[in-house]
Enzyme design. Structure first.
Site, PDB file in Angstrom:
ATOM      1  N   PHE A  72       0.832  -1.204   0.000  1.00  0.00           N
ATOM      2  CA  PHE A  72       0.000   0.000   0.000  1.00  0.00           C
ATOM      3  C   PHE A  72       0.868   1.256   0.000  1.00  0.00           C
ATOM      4  CE2 PHE A  72      -2.568   3.191   2.369  1.00  0.00           C
ATOM      5  CZ  PHE A  72      -3.671   3.243   1.529  1.00  0.00           C
ATOM      6  N   ASN A 110      -4.164   2.384   9.929  1.00  0.00           N
ATOM      7  CA  ASN A 110      -4.905   2.904   8.782  1.00  0.00           C
ATOM      8  C   ASN A 110      -5.458   1.668   8.085  1.00  0.00           C
ATOM      9  OD1 ASN A 110      -5.978   4.215   6.587  1.00  0.00           O
ATOM     10  ND2 ASN A 110      -4.026   4.540   5.563  1.00  0.00           N
ATOM     11  N   PRO A 111      -6.600   1.167   8.558  1.00  0.00           N
ATOM     12  CA  PRO A 111      -7.104  -0.130   8.095  1.00  0.00           C
ATOM     13  C   PRO A 111      -7.836  -0.024   6.761  1.00  0.00           C
ATOM     14  CG  PRO A 111      -8.641   0.798   9.655  1.00  0.00           C
ATOM     15  CD  PRO A 111      -7.491   1.779   9.562  1.00  0.00           C
TER      16      PRO A 111
END
Length: 282
Positions: free
Chosen positions: A100, A197-198
Protein backbone atom coordinates in the site's frame (compact mmCIF):
# COMPACT_ATOMS: atom_id res chain seq x y z
CA UNK A 1 25.79 19.95 -9.09
CA UNK A 2 25.10 17.44 -11.86
CA UNK A 3 28.10 16.39 -13.94
CA UNK A 4 26.22 15.13 -17.00
CA UNK A 5 27.37 16.48 -20.34
CA UNK A 6 25.28 18.90 -22.34
CA UNK A 7 23.51 17.79 -25.48
CA UNK A 8 25.68 16.47 -28.31
CA UNK A 9 25.66 13.85 -31.03
CA UNK A 10 22.70 11.50 -30.91
CA UNK A 11 21.48 12.78 -27.55
CA UNK A 12 18.08 14.42 -27.44
CA UNK A 13 17.40 17.68 -25.65
CA UNK A 14 15.71 16.82 -22.42
CA UNK A 15 12.97 19.45 -22.52
CA UNK A 16 11.78 18.26 -25.91
CA UNK A 17 11.38 14.81 -24.41
CA UNK A 18 9.66 16.14 -21.29
CA UNK A 19 7.11 18.06 -23.39
CA UNK A 20 6.29 14.97 -25.44
CA UNK A 21 5.98 12.76 -22.38
CA UNK A 22 3.80 15.25 -20.51
CA UNK A 23 1.32 15.13 -23.36
CA UNK A 24 1.06 11.36 -22.97
CA UNK A 25 -0.07 11.79 -19.35
CA UNK A 26 -2.73 14.44 -19.97
CA UNK A 27 -6.05 13.03 -18.83
CA UNK A 28 -4.27 10.49 -16.62
CA UNK A 29 -3.05 12.89 -13.96
CA UNK A 30 -3.44 16.57 -13.12
CA UNK A 31 0.30 16.82 -12.46
CA UNK A 32 1.64 15.44 -15.73
CA UNK A 33 4.72 17.68 -15.97
CA UNK A 34 5.78 17.03 -12.38
CA UNK A 35 5.34 13.29 -12.78
CA UNK A 36 7.43 13.26 -15.94
CA UNK A 37 10.13 15.28 -14.18
CA UNK A 38 10.18 12.70 -11.39
CA UNK A 39 10.38 9.80 -13.84
CA UNK A 40 13.15 11.45 -15.87
CA UNK A 41 15.18 12.34 -12.78
CA UNK A 42 14.80 8.75 -11.57
CA UNK A 43 16.11 7.29 -14.83
CA UNK A 44 18.99 9.76 -15.09
CA UNK A 45 19.89 9.45 -11.42
CA UNK A 46 19.88 13.19 -10.78
CA UNK A 47 17.78 15.63 -8.77
CA UNK A 48 14.78 16.97 -10.61
CA UNK A 49 16.10 20.49 -9.96
CA UNK A 50 19.14 19.67 -12.10
CA UNK A 51 16.90 18.98 -15.09
CA UNK A 52 16.73 22.75 -15.54
CA UNK A 53 20.39 22.90 -16.56
CA UNK A 54 20.67 24.39 -20.04
CA UNK A 55 20.74 21.93 -22.94
CA UNK A 56 20.96 18.81 -20.79
CA UNK A 57 20.60 15.74 -22.96
CA UNK A 58 19.55 12.11 -22.72
CA UNK A 59 21.07 9.15 -24.53
CA UNK A 60 18.97 6.87 -26.76
CA UNK A 61 19.05 4.18 -24.06
CA UNK A 62 17.87 6.63 -21.41
CA UNK A 63 15.18 7.99 -23.71
CA UNK A 64 13.88 4.47 -24.37
CA UNK A 65 13.65 3.73 -20.65
CA UNK A 66 11.91 7.03 -19.91
CA UNK A 67 9.35 6.41 -22.65
CA UNK A 68 8.70 2.89 -21.32
CA UNK A 69 7.98 4.20 -17.82
CA UNK A 70 5.81 7.05 -19.08
CA UNK A 71 3.75 4.59 -21.12
CA UNK A 72 3.41 2.44 -18.02
CA UNK A 73 2.16 5.44 -16.05
CA UNK A 74 -0.22 6.32 -18.91
CA UNK A 75 -1.79 2.87 -18.49
CA UNK A 76 -2.76 3.85 -14.93
CA UNK A 77 0.12 2.17 -13.12
CA UNK A 78 0.84 4.08 -9.87
CA UNK A 79 3.59 6.69 -10.10
CA UNK A 80 5.16 5.68 -6.81
CA UNK A 81 5.50 2.05 -7.87
CA UNK A 82 7.44 3.35 -10.86
CA UNK A 83 9.62 5.59 -8.69
CA UNK A 84 10.01 2.90 -6.03
CA UNK A 85 9.50 5.33 -3.19
CA UNK A 86 7.04 7.74 -1.56
CA UNK A 87 7.70 10.64 0.77
CA UNK A 88 5.88 10.53 4.10
CA UNK A 89 6.52 12.71 7.16
CA UNK A 90 9.55 14.14 5.35
CA UNK A 91 11.04 10.65 5.00
CA UNK A 92 11.49 8.57 1.85
CA UNK A 93 9.77 5.18 2.07
CA UNK A 94 10.43 2.28 -0.27
CA UNK A 95 7.27 1.05 -1.97
CA UNK A 96 6.64 -1.52 -4.65
CA UNK A 97 3.77 -3.44 -6.20
CA UNK A 98 1.93 -5.42 -3.54
CA UNK A 99 2.47 -2.78 -0.86
CA UNK A 100 0.00 0.00 0.00
CA UNK A 101 1.24 3.49 -0.91
CA UNK A 102 1.10 5.82 2.14
CA UNK A 103 -1.27 8.79 1.79
CA UNK A 104 -0.63 12.41 2.83
CA UNK A 105 -3.70 12.51 5.11
CA UNK A 106 -2.25 9.67 7.16
CA UNK A 107 0.57 12.01 8.18
CA UNK A 108 -2.04 13.72 10.35
CA UNK A 109 -2.69 10.44 12.15
CA UNK A 110 1.03 10.18 12.91
CA UNK A 111 1.14 13.78 14.13
CA UNK A 112 -1.81 13.10 16.46
CA UNK A 113 -0.12 9.94 17.70
CA UNK A 114 3.12 11.80 18.44
CA UNK A 115 1.21 14.42 20.44
CA UNK A 116 -0.42 11.69 22.54
CA UNK A 117 2.89 9.88 22.99
CA UNK A 118 4.47 13.05 24.36
CA UNK A 119 1.46 13.90 26.52
CA UNK A 120 1.20 10.50 28.21
CA UNK A 121 4.82 9.37 28.01
CA UNK A 122 3.84 6.33 25.94
CA UNK A 123 6.63 3.79 25.42
CA UNK A 124 4.99 0.95 23.47
CA UNK A 125 2.92 1.32 20.30
CA UNK A 126 1.30 -1.16 17.90
CA UNK A 127 0.78 -0.52 14.18
CA UNK A 128 -1.77 -2.85 12.57
CA UNK A 129 -1.59 -3.24 8.79
CA UNK A 130 1.74 -1.45 8.58
CA UNK A 131 2.17 -1.70 4.79
CA UNK A 132 5.42 0.10 3.97
CA UNK A 133 5.86 0.83 7.66
CA UNK A 134 5.05 4.50 7.13
CA UNK A 135 3.10 4.96 10.37
CA UNK A 136 5.17 2.77 12.66
CA UNK A 137 8.59 3.75 11.33
CA UNK A 138 7.67 7.45 11.54
CA UNK A 139 6.52 7.02 15.14
CA UNK A 140 9.77 5.27 16.02
CA UNK A 141 11.78 7.92 14.18
CA UNK A 142 10.17 10.91 15.88
CA UNK A 143 9.71 9.50 19.39
CA UNK A 144 11.40 7.09 21.79
CA UNK A 145 8.58 4.56 21.56
CA UNK A 146 9.04 0.90 20.66
CA UNK A 147 6.72 -0.15 17.82
CA UNK A 148 5.26 -3.62 17.21
CA UNK A 149 3.89 -3.76 13.65
CA UNK A 150 1.90 -6.39 11.78
CA UNK A 151 0.69 -7.04 8.25
CA UNK A 152 -0.95 -9.97 6.51
CA UNK A 153 1.35 -9.50 3.50
CA UNK A 154 4.84 -11.04 3.39
CA UNK A 155 5.87 -8.38 0.88
CA UNK A 156 4.73 -5.58 3.19
CA UNK A 157 6.62 -7.10 6.13
CA UNK A 158 9.76 -7.25 3.99
CA UNK A 159 9.45 -3.64 2.80
CA UNK A 160 8.55 -2.31 6.26
CA UNK A 161 11.64 -3.99 7.69
CA UNK A 162 13.80 -2.40 4.98
CA UNK A 163 12.30 1.02 5.71
CA UNK A 164 13.02 0.63 9.41
CA UNK A 165 16.65 -0.11 8.54
CA UNK A 166 16.71 2.78 6.08
CA UNK A 167 15.67 5.24 8.77
CA UNK A 168 17.76 3.81 11.57
CA UNK A 169 14.97 2.50 13.81
CA UNK A 170 15.24 -1.26 13.34
CA UNK A 171 16.17 -1.56 17.03
CA UNK A 172 12.75 -0.14 18.00
CA UNK A 173 10.52 -1.23 15.12
CA UNK A 174 9.58 -4.91 15.07
CA UNK A 175 7.33 -6.33 12.37
CA UNK A 176 5.74 -9.76 11.97
CA UNK A 177 3.32 -11.30 9.50
CA UNK A 178 -0.22 -11.92 10.70
CA UNK A 179 -3.63 -10.37 11.26
CA UNK A 180 -4.45 -7.72 13.83
CA UNK A 181 -2.17 -8.12 16.89
CA UNK A 182 -2.00 -11.91 16.83
CA UNK A 183 1.74 -12.04 15.98
CA UNK A 184 2.50 -10.10 19.18
CA UNK A 185 0.09 -11.77 21.61
CA UNK A 186 2.81 -11.89 24.24
CA UNK A 187 3.23 -8.10 24.01
CA UNK A 188 -0.44 -7.13 24.10
CA UNK A 189 -0.64 -6.33 27.82
CA UNK A 190 2.32 -3.94 27.55
CA UNK A 191 1.07 -2.09 24.45
CA UNK A 192 -0.17 1.38 25.41
CA UNK A 193 -1.30 2.72 22.04
CA UNK A 194 -2.74 1.00 18.97
CA UNK A 195 -2.55 2.71 15.57
CA UNK A 196 -3.94 1.68 12.21
CA UNK A 197 -4.91 2.90 8.78
CA UNK A 198 -7.10 -0.13 8.09
CA UNK A 199 -9.01 -1.14 4.96
CA UNK A 200 -12.23 0.87 5.16
CA UNK A 201 -13.34 1.30 1.54
CA UNK A 202 -16.73 -0.24 0.67
CA UNK A 203 -16.42 -3.23 -1.65
CA UNK A 204 -18.76 -1.54 -4.14
CA UNK A 205 -16.78 1.71 -4.28
CA UNK A 206 -15.47 2.97 -7.60
CA UNK A 207 -11.81 3.91 -7.21
CA UNK A 208 -9.34 5.66 -9.52
CA UNK A 209 -7.57 3.31 -11.91
CA UNK A 210 -4.15 3.68 -10.31
CA UNK A 211 -5.51 2.80 -6.84
CA UNK A 212 -6.77 -0.54 -8.17
CA UNK A 213 -3.16 -1.64 -8.72
CA UNK A 214 -2.67 -1.57 -4.94
CA UNK A 215 -3.35 -4.65 -2.76
CA UNK A 216 -7.13 -5.03 -2.28
CA UNK A 217 -6.69 -6.35 1.26
CA UNK A 218 -5.26 -2.94 2.19
CA UNK A 219 -8.20 -1.08 0.66
CA UNK A 220 -11.51 -2.88 0.98
CA UNK A 221 -13.29 -3.42 4.29
CA UNK A 222 -16.32 -5.40 3.20
CA UNK A 223 -19.77 -4.34 2.04
CA UNK A 224 -19.94 -1.29 4.31
CA UNK A 225 -16.19 -0.88 4.83
CA UNK A 226 -16.42 -1.63 8.55
CA UNK A 227 -15.34 -5.28 8.78
CA UNK A 228 -11.95 -4.43 10.30
CA UNK A 229 -13.42 -2.32 13.10
CA UNK A 230 -16.06 -4.91 13.98
CA UNK A 231 -13.51 -7.69 14.27
CA UNK A 232 -10.88 -5.63 16.08
CA UNK A 233 -13.19 -4.22 18.77
CA UNK A 234 -14.96 -7.56 19.09
CA UNK A 235 -11.69 -9.40 19.60
CA UNK A 236 -9.58 -7.15 21.84
CA UNK A 237 -10.08 -5.60 25.26
CA UNK A 238 -8.67 -2.09 24.88
CA UNK A 239 -8.95 -1.15 28.56
CA UNK A 240 -6.04 1.03 29.61
CA UNK A 241 -5.02 1.73 26.03
CA UNK A 242 -5.34 4.48 23.43
CA UNK A 243 -6.66 3.49 20.00
CA UNK A 244 -6.20 5.85 17.06
CA UNK A 245 -7.38 4.75 13.62
CA UNK A 246 -8.14 6.27 10.25
CA UNK A 247 -11.76 6.04 9.06
CA UNK A 248 -13.91 6.94 6.08
CA UNK A 249 -15.52 10.37 6.33
CA UNK A 250 -19.06 8.94 6.12
CA UNK A 251 -18.61 6.14 8.67
CA UNK A 252 -18.98 8.00 11.98
CA UNK A 253 -22.59 7.07 12.78
CA UNK A 254 -22.08 3.38 12.04
CA UNK A 255 -18.84 3.29 14.02
CA UNK A 256 -20.67 4.69 17.05
CA UNK A 257 -22.72 1.48 17.01
CA UNK A 258 -19.56 -0.63 17.02
CA UNK A 259 -17.57 1.10 19.75
CA UNK A 260 -18.66 3.54 22.46
CA UNK A 261 -16.82 6.37 24.23
CA UNK A 262 -15.12 7.30 20.99
CA UNK A 263 -14.11 10.74 19.77
CA UNK A 264 -14.15 11.38 16.03
CA UNK A 265 -11.69 13.94 14.71
CA UNK A 266 -11.59 15.88 11.46
CA UNK A 267 -8.56 16.24 9.23
CA UNK A 268 -7.16 19.52 7.90
CA UNK A 269 -9.70 19.39 5.06
CA UNK A 270 -12.57 19.41 7.55
CA UNK A 271 -13.54 15.76 6.94
CA UNK A 272 -14.02 13.18 9.66
CA UNK A 273 -10.90 11.06 9.32
CA UNK A 274 -9.87 9.63 12.71
CA UNK A 275 -11.31 7.51 15.49
CA UNK A 276 -9.79 8.17 18.92
CA UNK A 277 -10.56 5.93 21.87
CA UNK A 278 -8.76 6.83 25.10
CA UNK A 279 -9.23 4.21 27.80
CA UNK A 280 -6.18 5.10 29.86
CA UNK A 281 -6.85 5.44 33.56
CA UNK A 282 -4.80 8.65 33.64
Amino acid sequence: MDTRKNVSGAERKIWSLIRDCSGKLEGVTETSVLEVLLIVSRVLGIRKEDLFLKDLGVSPTEEKRILELVEKRASGYPLHYILGEKEFMGLSFLVEEGVFVPRPETEELVELALELIRKYGIKTVADIGTGSGAIGVSVAKFSDAIVFATDVSSKAVEIARKNAERHGVSDRFFVRKGEFLEPFKEKFASIEMILSNPPYVKSSAHLPKDVLFEPPEALFGGEDGLDFYREFFGRYDTSGKIVLMEIGEDQVEELKKIVSDTVFLKDSAGKYRFLLLNRRSS
